[in-house]
Scaffold this active site. Structure first.
Site: not given
Ligand code: UD1
Length: 354
Positions: A202
């Site tokens: 991820h």
């Molecule tokens: C975040 C943390 C990372 C951690 C990870 C665990 C930061 C910078 N990164 O990364 O350190 O290892 O969480 O999973 O805080 N999305 C969904 N549904 C959700 C959550 C996310 O669809 O419930 C999608 C969205 O398109 C979003 C993308 O995933 O833009 C990334 O989510 P985000 O919270 O920005 O960062 P993670 O990659 O999950």
């Protein structure tokens, strides 16, 4: 004393579970969910399965660019702190939710404690690295999971604020493993015990460049055993955008698993391939060989003890690394004894009790 925990992303819910339990009857505890992760499988199931009390506040911030997301949390948390009037704000790990909470609290002169302090990748391309360095330097109490973390804090002039408590994720893993061995959790459908790998990908450095993502997926698809790919929403969305098939070859595409099912899937696997931090450690604790698709790791003990191999640019090495023989057994316990949460609460009470 009133301690306020701020969480928002999946690994933080896991860390919160033993802390919430250890605080029961010892201190007032308020839980704030920023809403960074909001899908049921990324959030709610962790509260249910790990017995975490429902959050007192949910900011519902959701996804966004880093500045947008962190800024929305900062603004939302200020209002919550004004209302809840905590004596201490406890922040977890290294996500945008961690940094936002630390910053919101110090600006309001509320003491901050950082759980999982002192970890470093020394890779400034990682958002987590900025988040953890800035949080450590803002915080008043630094709760470190490892001796290596304590050394990093000392090197940055932060030794006086640092306490070694051990790793709270180890607490959760041990208690879930115990529950699993009592029951009879089936392994994921269509797979045989010891006959598959568990994979998660991820990190932006692996997912955001389509050529890089395609190369990783091709290498995984060519492995000799089925690869249970637990796809984070980010991975699914980007693969779809770029026309990359996450079910090609050996890949068996799956939704993210709830925590007990994840532990069970890893414990019964032949190995883990990941770019997650937590999963590298969970594989080690379950004594399952891990291959990490990153140039470095914060959990250096897993590599030093032979249970984790890093592969980054040279993906041609991936198959050889994943399919390597099981490493020499070890009884080393660099992540503590499974009682880190109690030590964390002791440290909080002794540092901040009035
Ligand atoms: C975040 C943390 C990372 C951690 C990870 C665990 C930061 C910078 N990164 O990364 O350190 O290892 O969480 O999973 O805080 N999305 C969904 N549904 C959700 C959550 C996310 O669809 O419930 C999608 C969205 O398109 C979003 C993308 O995933 O833009 C990334 O989510 P985000 O919270 O920005 O960062 P993670 O990659 O999950």
């Amino acid at each position: 004393m009133r301690i306020l925990s701020v969480v928002g992303a999946r690994p933080q819910f896991v860390k919160l579970a033993p802390i919430a339990r250890a605080m029961e009857g010892r201190t007032e505890h308020i839980i704030v969910h920023t809403g960074q992760h909001y899908d049921e499988l990324m959030s709610d199931v962790f509260f249910q399965d790990l017995g975490i009390p429902a959050p007192d506040y949910n900011l519902g911030v959701g996804s966004g660019k880093h500045g947008e997301q962190t800024g929305a949390m900062l603004a939302g948390l200020e209002g919550v702190f004004e209302q809840a009037k905590p004596d201490v704000v406890l922040v977890y790990g290294d996500t945008n939710s961690t940094l936002a909470a630390a910053l919101a609290a110090v600006k309001m002169h509320i003491p901050v404690a950082h759980l999982e302090a002192g970890l470093r990748s020394f890779n400034r391309r990682m958002p987590e690295e900025h988040n953890r360095v800035l949080t450590d330097h803002a915080a008043d109490l630094l709760l470190s999971p490892t001796e290596v973390g304590m050394d990093h804090l000392a090197n940055e002039g932060l030794a006086e604020r640092a306490v070694m408590v051990g790793d709270v994720m180890t607490d959760v893993l041990y208690s879930v493993r115990e529950q699993l061995s009592a029951g009879n959790e089936p392994i994921p459908a269509g797979l045989e015990a010891g006959g598959y790998y568990v994979c998660t990908i991820h990190r932006p450095d692996n997912t955001d460049d389509p050529a890089r993502l395609r190369a990783i997926v091709d290498s995984l698809a060519a492995l000799s055993k089925p690869v249970l790919l637990l796809a984070h929403p980010r991975l699914k969305a980007l693969a779809e955008n770029h026309g990359i098939d996450l079910a090609a070859g050996s890949l068996v595409l799956s939704e993210p698993l709830a925590y007990p099912q994840l532990v069970n899937a890893v414990a019964n696997s032949a190995g883990v391939v990941t770019d997650s931090g937590g999963l590298q450690k969970e594989a080690f604790l379950l004594r399952v060989p891990c291959t990490t698709i990153r140039p470095e790791t914060e959990w250096v003990e897993t590599v030093a003890l032979g249970w984790n191999v890093l592969v980054n640019d040279d993906l041609g090495r991936l198959a050889g690394a994943v399919e390597r023989p099981v490493p020499a057994p070890t009884d080393a316990a660099p992540y503590g004894d499974g009682h880190a949460a109690v030590r964390t609460v002791d440290a909080l009470l002794s540092a901040f009790a009035k």
